[in-house]
Design an enzyme around this catalytic site. Structure first.
Site, PDB file in Angstrom:
ATOM      1  CG  ASP A  55      97.839  39.229  51.487  1.00 13.96           C
ATOM      2  OD1 ASP A  55      96.719  39.197  52.027  1.00 13.96           O
ATOM      3  OD2 ASP A  55      98.528  38.208  51.275  1.00 13.96           O
ATOM      4  CE1 TYR A  60     101.892  33.527  52.447  1.00 10.65           C
ATOM      5  CE2 TYR A  60     101.839  35.930  52.420  1.00 10.65           C
ATOM      6  CZ  TYR A  60     101.287  34.713  52.049  1.00 10.65           C
ATOM      7  OH  TYR A  60     100.153  34.679  51.285  1.00 10.65           O
ATOM      8  CE  LYS A  89      96.737  35.815  53.135  1.00 11.94           C
ATOM      9  NZ  LYS A  89      98.092  36.332  53.029  1.00 11.94           N
ATOM     10  CG  HIS A 122      96.979  31.409  55.150  1.00 10.09           C
ATOM     11  ND1 HIS A 122      98.221  31.905  55.428  1.00 10.09           N
ATOM     12  CD2 HIS A 122      96.971  31.217  53.804  1.00 10.09           C
ATOM     13  CE1 HIS A 122      98.928  32.004  54.304  1.00 10.09           C
ATOM     14  NE2 HIS A 122      98.191  31.590  53.320  1.00 10.09           N
TER      15      HIS A 122
END
Length: 317
Positions: A55, A60, A89, A122
């Site tokens: 994931d 990030y 995402k 997200h």
């Protein structure tokens, strides 16, 4: 009193996507690291330990490092791209329909892959469009974008599936009411919903709705993310762990899979990575104990209320 320890292949559980585009491994590896420099080695270690579901997220800020890990392992020939389920995402600042494709392409490029198995929105919250991932006003308040609806963003996501480079789409950090609205209006139904879930936040009602519509529930923070109260220290969990000769973490992760969800755990420590993949089926009695005897209810991440992630790991291990 001890339970019989059941040895099996729970770790290999795969959950079918509702659009027929394959299946998601229930045992998943999250890639939100506090220390981004640990990313590449942690992902390679997870692949070697047996994780086949990863994931990721634009937010990030480490998709490039993940891509390096994937490419090194794929080039070595031990694992093929088709064996790995990759999720990433769309971040809040890219909700405008005209920004969705570019964001998707950028993630593919950073991850060094030709397609994505699942692309998630997200959060349901649109932030001011632009390159600043965390747009704030002079008072420090998030600048939201009221000019786009979640359904408009979803329509753009559906177009990615039509083109074939995105096998499935879904939502993250969404409430049941908001999910119901999308499911009712969607041309392509969500295949996956990623939410915080653990025995202190079991989300039974949302899980029942998702099962009714063939939607996979993907649980993040299944170990409570080290927050207080600590679900790893919950007496019901520690008692079961002792009886089945597993760690509290392994009990919590087995519970997640056995009740029909997928999960994500994150670690940069090889021993923890191996521990988190080495799960076995719990006895029925243990499943009932967790459901009936744990009454604490708490949400650790407030992202569902604001669109702003409520935590990152306190440490990379």
């Amino acid at each position: 009193m001890s339970y019989e320890v059941i040895r099996d292949e729970l770790r290999d559980t795969r959950l079918p996507l509702n659009n027929g585009a394959g299946a998601m491994p229930a045992v998943g590896f999250g890639t939100l690291f506090r220390d981004l420099s640990t990313t590449t080695e942690a992902v390679k270690c997870a692949l070697e330990a047996g994780f086949r579901h990863f994931d990721c997220a634009e937010r990030y800020r480490n998709e490039e490092q993940i891509g390096v890990a994937f490419q090194q392992v794929f080039d070595a020939g031990r694992i093929r791209r088709e064996e790995v389920f990759i999720t990433t995402k769309l971040w809040n600042t890219n909700h405008r329909p005209e920004r969705v494709r570019a964001a998707f392409e950028a993630s593919c490029q950073r991850l060094q892959v030709d397609y994505i198995d699942c692309y998630l929105i997200h959060t349901p919250f649109a932030f001011q469009a632009g390159d600043d991932q965390d747009p704030r006003d002079i008072y420090g308040h998030v600048i939201y974008d009221g000019g786009v609806t979640l359904l408009e963003t979803w329509r753009a996501m559906e177009s990615l599936v039509d083109e074939g480079r995105c096998k499935s789409i879904g939502l993250s950090d969404i409430t049941l009411d908001a999910l119901k609205a999308i499911v009712a209006a969607a041309r392509i139904k969500p295949a996956v919903v990623q939410i915080e879930s653990h025995p202190y936040l079991p989300e039974w009602e949302l899980l029942a709705f998702c099962k009714e519509h063939g939607i996979i529930v993907l649980a993040f923070a299944p170990l409570g993310h080290g927050m207080v109260p600590n679900v790893l220290q919950e007496p019901v969990i520690t008692g079961i762990a002792q009886r089945v000769q597993k760690t509290p973490a392994q009990v919590l992760l087995a519970w997640a899979v056995q009740r029909g969800t997928a999960f994500l755990t994150t670690s940069a420590t090889p021993s923890h990575i191996q521990e988190n993949v080495d799960i076995s089926t719990l006895p029925h009695r243990a499943m009932h104990e967790i459901k009936d005897e744990i009454t604490t209810r708490i949400r650790f991440n407030s992202v569902v209320e604001t669109g702003v992630p409520g935590f990152i790991p306190a440490r990379s291990a």
